[in-house]
Design a protein around this motif. Structure first.
Motif, PDB file in Angstrom:
ATOM      1  N   ASP A  79       3.079   9.673  27.799  1.00 47.11           N
ATOM      2  CA  ASP A  79       2.143  10.285  28.755  1.00 47.11           C
ATOM      3  C   ASP A  79       2.746  10.312  30.164  1.00 47.11           C
ATOM      4  O   ASP A  79       3.621   9.506  30.489  1.00 47.11           O
ATOM      5  N   ASP A  80       2.285  11.215  30.988  1.00 50.79           N
ATOM      6  CA  ASP A  80       2.659  11.276  32.412  1.00 50.79           C
ATOM      7  C   ASP A  80       4.163  11.352  32.613  1.00 50.79           C
ATOM      8  O   ASP A  80       4.695  10.774  33.570  1.00 50.79           O
ATOM      9  N   GLU A 133       0.220  18.824  30.937  1.00 51.03           N
ATOM     10  CA  GLU A 133      -1.030  18.247  31.420  1.00 51.03           C
ATOM     11  C   GLU A 133      -1.507  18.990  32.663  1.00 51.03           C
ATOM     12  O   GLU A 133      -0.696  19.483  33.448  1.00 51.03           O
TER      13      GLU A 133
END
Ligand code: C2E
Ligand code: MG
Ligand code: MG
Ligand code: MG
Length: 282
Positions: free
Chosen positions: A186-187, A243
């Protein structure tokens, strides 16, 4: 005059010192207060999961969703995770909260797969503090109790989890892979962003942080970074997810450079379970 200056400095210093301690006491008691409230929240079931859908950028099909926790506070209303997840991590309360999130998300995922008759995935965020040997059993139980197929569960970790004690992390990741769940980073791009992580760890998915997406397609630097990340991710066989997709122009750019999936306000904000069900599985 010099004496006056020294005297003034001392006064200042003393005042600053007083201000500082008062501020610190205030912060400490504030933290204690939130910690007490968090314990109550666990006991009284005040947490709720919202769900944000993820789409295939090419054909706009729903591929899955991410579970995002909210705190339905009796007086303050809906509290966002940024306001309580960090403290939950520091106090260790995230262990209990995280276990609940896993169970809840797996139940929902299993229900949605049977409703839609498609293998929609369910992504769950797991923080550094939860990433310990016991997690393997927690994941296994959540899958067993819900009947969710392991492949449908996506465990989201961040680069900070991977930096932490590499050998133990490798073992844990392998045990999770053995269960059959998918692993997502993630991220990506905000932490150390070591490309070596992608080589060293056996991951399934990479989520490009919103920071690189928001100024696309005009920002040439972000455009270069994003397409480089996508190329490297695909080299390692990872599914790429953008995202924070907010505009059709971003989708056009991302699809053009081969990004596979997208998630963001353009499609949908995180929404309560009932709303999600009505909209996507009715
Ligand atoms: P994350 O995992 O990176 O989740 C994505 C965040 O970006 C979510 O914020 C989501 O609402 C927001 N977002 C999605 N699309 C857009 C967009 O188009 N524009 C903008 N501006 N924002 C967008 P949220 O729900 O406030 O969650 C914040 C963070 O809290 C999450 O970041 C995650 O790190 C953490 N978190 C949330 N739920 C959990 C949980 O159950 N367990 C743990 N450990 N952490 C959680
Ligand atoms: Mg996430
Ligand atoms: Mg993220
Ligand atoms: Mg985040």
């Amino acid at each position: 005059n010099a004496d006056a200056a020294v005297h003034f400095a001392k006064m200042q210093g003393r005042n600053n010192y007083q201000f500082f301690t008062t501020e610190m006491n205030h912060q400490a008691s504030q933290r204690l207060h939130i910690e007490t409230e968090l314990r109550k929240a666990i006991k009284n079931n005040e947490f709720e999961l919202f769900y944000q859908p993820q789409f295939d950028l090419k054909n706009n099909q729903l591929v899955g969703c991410e579970a995002l926790i909210r705190w339905q506070h009796p007086e303050q209303g809906l509290v966002s995770p940024d306001a309580f997840i960090p403290l939950s991590e520091e106090t260790g309360l995230i262990i209990q909260v995280g276990r609940w999130v896993l169970q809840q998300a797996c139940m929902q995922g299993a229900k949605w797969i049977s409703l839609s008759q498609t293998m929609v995935t369910m992504s769950v965020n797991v923080s550094v503090r939860q990433f310990r040997p016991e997690l393997v059993d927690e994941v296994r139980s959540a899958l067993m109790e819900s009947g969710l197929p392991p492949r449908a569960l996506v465990i989201e970790i961040t680069e900070s989890t991977l930096m932490h004690d590499e050998e133990a992390t490798l073992v844990l990741l392998q045990e999770l892979k053995n269960i059959g769940v998918q692993l997502s980073l993630d991220d990506f791009g905000t932490g150390y962003s070591s490309m070596a992580y992608l080589k060293r760890f056996n991951l399934d998915q990479l989520k490009i942080d919103r920071a690189f997406i928001s100024d696309l397609p005009n920002d040439k630097d972000d455009a270069a970074i994003t397409s480089a990340i996508i190329d490297v991710a695909h080299h390692f066989g990872l599914v790429t997810v953008a995202e924070g997709v907010e505009t059709p122009e971003q989708v056009a750019f991302l699809a053009n450079v081969g990004c596979v999936e997208g998630q963001g306000f353009l499609y949908e904000k995180p929404i309560p379970v009932g709303v999600f069900e009505e909209k996507y599985f009715a």
